[in-house]
Each structure stands twice: as C-alpha cells, then as structure tokens.
Design a protein around this motif. Structure first.
Motif, PDB file in Angstrom:
ATOM      1  N   ASP A  80       0.855  -1.185   0.000  1.00  0.00           N
ATOM      2  CA  ASP A  80       0.000   0.000   0.000  1.00  0.00           C
ATOM      3  C   ASP A  80       0.894   1.238   0.000  1.00  0.00           C
ATOM      4  OD1 ASP A  80       0.915   0.336   2.622  1.00  0.00           O
ATOM      5  OD2 ASP A  80      -0.964  -0.290   3.547  1.00  0.00           O
ATOM      6  N   LEU A  81       0.304   2.417   0.160  1.00  0.00           N
ATOM      7  CA  LEU A  81       1.053   3.669   0.070  1.00  0.00           C
ATOM      8  C   LEU A  81       2.124   3.834   1.137  1.00  0.00           C
ATOM      9  CD1 LEU A  81      -1.696   6.305  -0.826  1.00  0.00           C
ATOM     10  CD2 LEU A  81       0.336   5.757  -2.173  1.00  0.00           C
ATOM     11  N   ASP A  82       2.007   3.102   2.242  1.00  0.00           N
ATOM     12  CA  ASP A  82       2.936   3.252   3.363  1.00  0.00           C
ATOM     13  C   ASP A  82       4.335   2.714   3.078  1.00  0.00           C
ATOM     14  OD1 ASP A  82       1.893   4.724   5.360  1.00  0.00           O
ATOM     15  OD2 ASP A  82       1.221   3.058   6.608  1.00  0.00           O
ATOM     16  N   GLY A  83       4.441   1.794   2.134  1.00  0.00           N
ATOM     17  CA  GLY A  83       5.698   1.086   1.939  1.00  0.00           C
ATOM     18  C   GLY A  83       6.672   1.737   0.976  1.00  0.00           C
ATOM     19  N   ASP A  84       7.880   1.175   0.954  1.00  0.00           N
ATOM     20  CA  ASP A  84       8.916   1.625   0.018  1.00  0.00           C
ATOM     21  C   ASP A  84       8.739   0.923  -1.325  1.00  0.00           C
ATOM     22  OD1 ASP A  84      10.134   3.176   2.026  1.00  0.00           O
ATOM     23  OD2 ASP A  84      11.251   1.427   2.758  1.00  0.00           O
ATOM     24  N   ILE A  85       9.063   1.610  -2.392  1.00  0.00           N
ATOM     25  CA  ILE A  85       8.967   1.043  -3.745  1.00  0.00           C
ATOM     26  C   ILE A  85      10.073   0.015  -3.944  1.00  0.00           C
ATOM     27  CG2 ILE A  85       9.052   1.537  -6.211  1.00  0.00           C
ATOM     28  CD1 ILE A  85       8.076   4.389  -5.529  1.00  0.00           C
ATOM     29  N   ILE A  86       9.691  -1.190  -4.384  1.00  0.00           N
ATOM     30  CA  ILE A  86      10.693  -2.241  -4.594  1.00  0.00           C
ATOM     31  C   ILE A  86      10.776  -2.681  -6.056  1.00  0.00           C
ATOM     32  CG2 ILE A  86      10.731  -3.138  -2.245  1.00  0.00           C
ATOM     33  CD1 ILE A  86       8.669  -5.200  -3.018  1.00  0.00           C
ATOM     34  N   ARG A  87       9.705  -2.451  -6.838  1.00  0.00           N
ATOM     35  CA  ARG A  87       9.727  -2.787  -8.265  1.00  0.00           C
ATOM     36  C   ARG A  87       8.842  -1.799  -9.022  1.00  0.00           C
ATOM     37  NH1 ARG A  87       9.003  -9.192  -9.366  1.00  0.00           N
ATOM     38  NH2 ARG A  87       7.339  -9.052  -7.812  1.00  0.00           N
ATOM     39  N   THR A  88       9.230  -1.484 -10.240  1.00  0.00           N
ATOM     40  CA  THR A  88       8.444  -0.554 -11.046  1.00  0.00           C
ATOM     41  C   THR A  88       8.222  -1.110 -12.451  1.00  0.00           C
ATOM     42  OG1 THR A  88      10.407   0.645 -11.822  1.00  0.00           O
ATOM     43  CG2 THR A  88       9.338   1.451  -9.799  1.00  0.00           C
ATOM     44  N   SER A  89       7.238  -0.543 -13.131  1.00  0.00           N
ATOM     45  CA  SER A  89       6.920  -0.943 -14.503  1.00  0.00           C
ATOM     46  C   SER A  89       6.277   0.237 -15.236  1.00  0.00           C
ATOM     47  CB  SER A  89       5.952  -2.133 -14.495  1.00  0.00           C
ATOM     48  OG  SER A  89       5.460  -2.401 -15.798  1.00  0.00           O
ATOM     49  N   ASP A  90       6.505   0.300 -16.560  1.00  0.00           N
ATOM     50  CA  ASP A  90       5.899   1.351 -17.382  1.00  0.00           C
ATOM     51  C   ASP A  90       4.611   0.871 -18.048  1.00  0.00           C
ATOM     52  OD1 ASP A  90       7.923   3.201 -16.844  1.00  0.00           O
ATOM     53  OD2 ASP A  90       9.209   2.378 -18.430  1.00  0.00           O
ATOM     54  N   ILE A  91       4.254  -0.371 -17.808  1.00  0.00           N
ATOM     55  CA  ILE A  91       3.064  -0.947 -18.440  1.00  0.00           C
ATOM     56  C   ILE A  91       1.797  -0.335 -17.841  1.00  0.00           C
ATOM     57  CG2 ILE A  91       1.719  -3.066 -18.766  1.00  0.00           C
ATOM     58  CD1 ILE A  91       4.360  -4.607 -18.785  1.00  0.00           C
ATOM     59  N   LYS A  92       0.862   0.023 -18.713  1.00  0.00           N
ATOM     60  CA  LYS A  92      -0.428   0.554 -18.293  1.00  0.00           C
ATOM     61  C   LYS A  92      -1.535  -0.379 -18.787  1.00  0.00           C
ATOM     62  CE  LYS A  92       0.979   5.411 -18.169  1.00  0.00           C
ATOM     63  NZ  LYS A  92       0.659   6.805 -18.599  1.00  0.00           N
ATOM     64  N   PRO A  93      -2.015  -1.257 -17.912  1.00  0.00           N
ATOM     65  CA  PRO A  93      -3.022  -2.232 -18.337  1.00  0.00           C
ATOM     66  C   PRO A  93      -4.346  -1.568 -18.721  1.00  0.00           C
ATOM     67  CG  PRO A  93      -2.797  -2.247 -15.952  1.00  0.00           C
ATOM     68  CD  PRO A  93      -1.708  -1.365 -16.471  1.00  0.00           C
ATOM     69  N   GLU A  94      -4.971  -2.122 -19.751  1.00  0.00           N
ATOM     70  CA  GLU A  94      -6.245  -1.584 -20.209  1.00  0.00           C
ATOM     71  C   GLU A  94      -7.415  -2.319 -19.554  1.00  0.00           C
ATOM     72  OE1 GLU A  94      -6.190  -1.881 -24.437  1.00  0.00           O
ATOM     73  OE2 GLU A  94      -4.630  -0.345 -24.679  1.00  0.00           O
ATOM     74  N   TYR A  95      -8.591  -1.747 -19.701  1.00  0.00           N
ATOM     75  CA  TYR A  95      -9.796  -2.276 -19.057  1.00  0.00           C
ATOM     76  C   TYR A  95     -10.002  -3.755 -19.372  1.00  0.00           C
ATOM     77  CZ  TYR A  95     -14.657  -2.463 -17.443  1.00  0.00           C
ATOM     78  OH  TYR A  95     -15.818  -2.788 -16.784  1.00  0.00           O
ATOM     79  N   ASN A  96      -9.939  -4.119 -20.654  1.00  0.00           N
ATOM     80  CA  ASN A  96     -10.200  -5.506 -21.047  1.00  0.00           C
ATOM     81  C   ASN A  96      -9.154  -6.469 -20.488  1.00  0.00           C
ATOM     82  OD1 ASN A  96     -12.493  -4.783 -22.458  1.00  0.00           O
ATOM     83  ND2 ASN A  96     -11.432  -4.588 -24.434  1.00  0.00           N
ATOM     84  N   GLN A  97      -7.895  -6.014 -20.412  1.00  0.00           N
ATOM     85  CA  GLN A  97      -6.838  -6.861 -19.861  1.00  0.00           C
ATOM     86  C   GLN A  97      -7.095  -7.141 -18.369  1.00  0.00           C
ATOM     87  OE1 GLN A  97      -3.659  -4.077 -21.118  1.00  0.00           O
ATOM     88  NE2 GLN A  97      -2.654  -5.844 -22.061  1.00  0.00           N
ATOM     89  N   ILE A  98      -7.418  -6.097 -17.656  1.00  0.00           N
ATOM     90  CA  ILE A  98      -7.683  -6.246 -16.220  1.00  0.00           C
ATOM     91  C   ILE A  98      -8.905  -7.131 -15.998  1.00  0.00           C
ATOM     92  CG2 ILE A  98      -8.231  -5.039 -14.071  1.00  0.00           C
ATOM     93  CD1 ILE A  98      -6.901  -2.528 -15.336  1.00  0.00           C
ATOM     94  N   ASN A  99      -9.955  -6.874 -16.766  1.00  0.00           N
ATOM     95  CA  ASN A  99     -11.208  -7.613 -16.611  1.00  0.00           C
ATOM     96  C   ASN A  99     -11.029  -9.095 -16.904  1.00  0.00           C
ATOM     97  OD1 ASN A  99     -13.824  -7.098 -15.713  1.00  0.00           O
ATOM     98  ND2 ASN A  99     -14.664  -7.147 -17.783  1.00  0.00           N
ATOM     99  N   CYS A 100     -10.099  -9.400 -17.777  1.00  0.00           N
ATOM    100  CA  CYS A 100      -9.831 -10.802 -18.114  1.00  0.00           C
ATOM    101  C   CYS A 100      -9.062 -11.492 -16.982  1.00  0.00           C
ATOM    102  CB  CYS A 100      -9.040 -10.877 -19.415  1.00  0.00           C
ATOM    103  SG  CYS A 100      -8.681 -12.568 -19.960  1.00  0.00           S
TER     104      CYS A 100
END
Length: 288
Positions: A80-100
């Motif tokens: 959640d927002l409280d933690g330190d960032i450990i991994r990042t990505s530039d991928i932006k999932p779309e609605y259909n991808q998430i819904n699947c």
C-alpha cells in the motif's frame, strides 16, 4: 454499557486506536473489535463494548465487502502507500486486460498474506518482524473471493477501482500485489474502504464525530446474536447457568450435539452455551 457499535473508522488511525477512542468516549474499560482495518483503510469496524466482548468469537464475519483502488506501476513493501517502492513498470493495463485477469481471482484461491500483516510467525506478528528488517516466510493459505468487479479504469493516473465480496482472511493488499504481478505491471493499494462485515453495514455505521455528539447507537447483544439459536429459560435455571452449572432441556430438537446457543430470560441474554446430549452447558456467562 454492553453491546455492539458499528463504527465508521476514519483513515489515519489503527483499529486499536479506534477502540481506544471509543473506550474514552463511553468511559468503559473493556472493548474489542471484530476484523482489523489498516490505518490507511476506512469503513466498517464492529466494536464490542463491555460484556459484548464475550460474543466476538461467535459473531459471523465470514462475509466482507470492500471498495478499493489499485495504483499500477509500483510494487511496495507493504503493498500500500505506506511502503517503500521495490519494483516498477511502465506498463499501463487496459480495461479488457484487467477484466480478463480478475477472473482468476474469484472463487477458492490461494493467497499469501503481505509481509506487513498481523499473521503470527512463531508467536510474533509478521509486521513486527518485517519492521525489524527480517524476511518473513508466510505460507500461502486458501481463501474465498465471491465477487471481484472492475468498476473503472483511470488512464491518467494509471489506476483502477474495484469492488469485492469475500470471505474472512482475504487480504486486499495481497489482491493488489498479485493482480499487478499477473498483469506484469505491479500494483499497490492507494484507497481502501470496507463496506460490510457480516451483518454490520456501511449505511448503518456511525463516525467518531457522531459518537462525541450524540453517543451513537449501541446494538444490544441479543440483536448482534440474531442468527444464533435462542433458548428461553426460567429464573431458577438462570441461577444455575450463572453458577456454571448445566441445565437439562430435552425439548431442543432443533439442536445437535455441540451446537452453540444463547440462553435468554425475556430479552436479556444470560450466557453463550453448548448443547450436549440434552443439556445446555454455559461457555461464556454475561454479567449483565
């Protein structure tokens, strides 16, 4: 004062801190909560007051509902927002991808609680070990997710809103973490609100501010135990139950051995009892 309070916990305080505030408002010594909410989460937090604390193990919280937001692109130590960032990505999932992908998170699934969680490891809370820098080995466990619905996708902020209906033991932060991994974009919770715990609903909850003004609505013990079988007993039988003695009730045909029931005299709860071979044996006696 004895009964249950359906508190709308605000963001920024722990469940324990919320209980402490309620105890101060009502000037009581004994209180406890049903189902923990993280400091960054808000919503329904059932709190037992006085003798109602004895009913906590017997109240059903098998069904819980949440609304939450997942921010994609970052995995954090606390998920959640409280933690330190450990991994990042530039991928932006779309609605259909998430819904699947979310279809794989519905039903009986295996889930590993977050490193920063209240799970006990050899008697010590996982979050305490994690805060000291130790890598916590938490075993996966089966949990039940009844519904997981994608509400909307925010392409500007690279986030998505969800609604979930689930069983006890489900960690929403783990859902965010695992969804992010499945989508190969990582993710963490930025907003979390619980809208239901068993029979406690969001639309019937009260805020701490409302409590300080009008003391709120206390739910009587017998109403909180509405789903538990009630056994009406006489004044003489009440005396026996209060002394820890069992009483004979051969007319309880609807109960099976070791079923749990609540003995009552009128509208006053006397004790939580176990039914064993025609007898009712007290487990927790109320001092009301």
């Amino acid at each position: 004062m004895h009964g249950w309070l359906n508190l709308d916990k605000p963001i920024g305080i722990s469940s324990a801190q919320a209980v402490a505030r309620v105890k101060k408002i009502f000037c009581i010594k004994k209180a406890g909560h049903l189902g923990t909410l993280d400091p960054l989460a808000s919503g329904v937090l059932p709190i037992a007051l006085g003798e109602a604390t004895k009913t906590i193990p017997y109240l059903s919280c098998d069904l819980k509902a949440y609304n939450f937001t997942i921010k994609w692109g970052e995995q954090r130590t606390t998920d959640d927002l409280d933690g330190d960032i450990i991994r990042t990505s530039d991928i932006k999932p779309e609605y259909n991808q998430i819904n699947c992908v979310i279809k794989n998170f519905v039903g009986k699934i295996t889930q590993t609680p977050p490193q920063f969680s209240a799970v006990k490891i050899k008697g010590i809370r996982a979050y305490k070990l994690a805060r000291s820098g130790q890598k916590v080995n938490i075993k996966p466990r089966p949990v039940q997710v009844h519904q997981l619905v994608l509400i909307s996708v925010d392409t500007v902020n690279n986030s998505a809103d969800f609604a979930m209906l689930c069983g006890s033991g489900v960690y929403v932060r783990s859902i965010a973490r695992d969804l992010g991994i499945a989508l190969d974009c990582f993710g963490h919770i930025t907003k979390l609100r619980r809208t239901m715990v068993g029979n406690f609903r969001e639309n019937e909850s009260v805020t701490i501010e409302q409590l300080t003004k009008k003391r709120g609505d206390i739910i009587p013990i017998e109403l909180a135990l509405e789903s538990m079988f009630k056994v009406r007993i006489s004044a003489e039988e009440v005396g026996k139950i209060k002394k820890g003695q069992e009483i004979v009730l051969n007319n309880l045909r609807n109960l099976k051995n070791y079923d749990i029931c609540c003995t009552m005299m009128g509208n006053v709860p006397i004790a939580i009892c176990s039914f064993i071979y025609g007898c009712v044996k007290p487990i927790r006696v109320f001092n009301i």
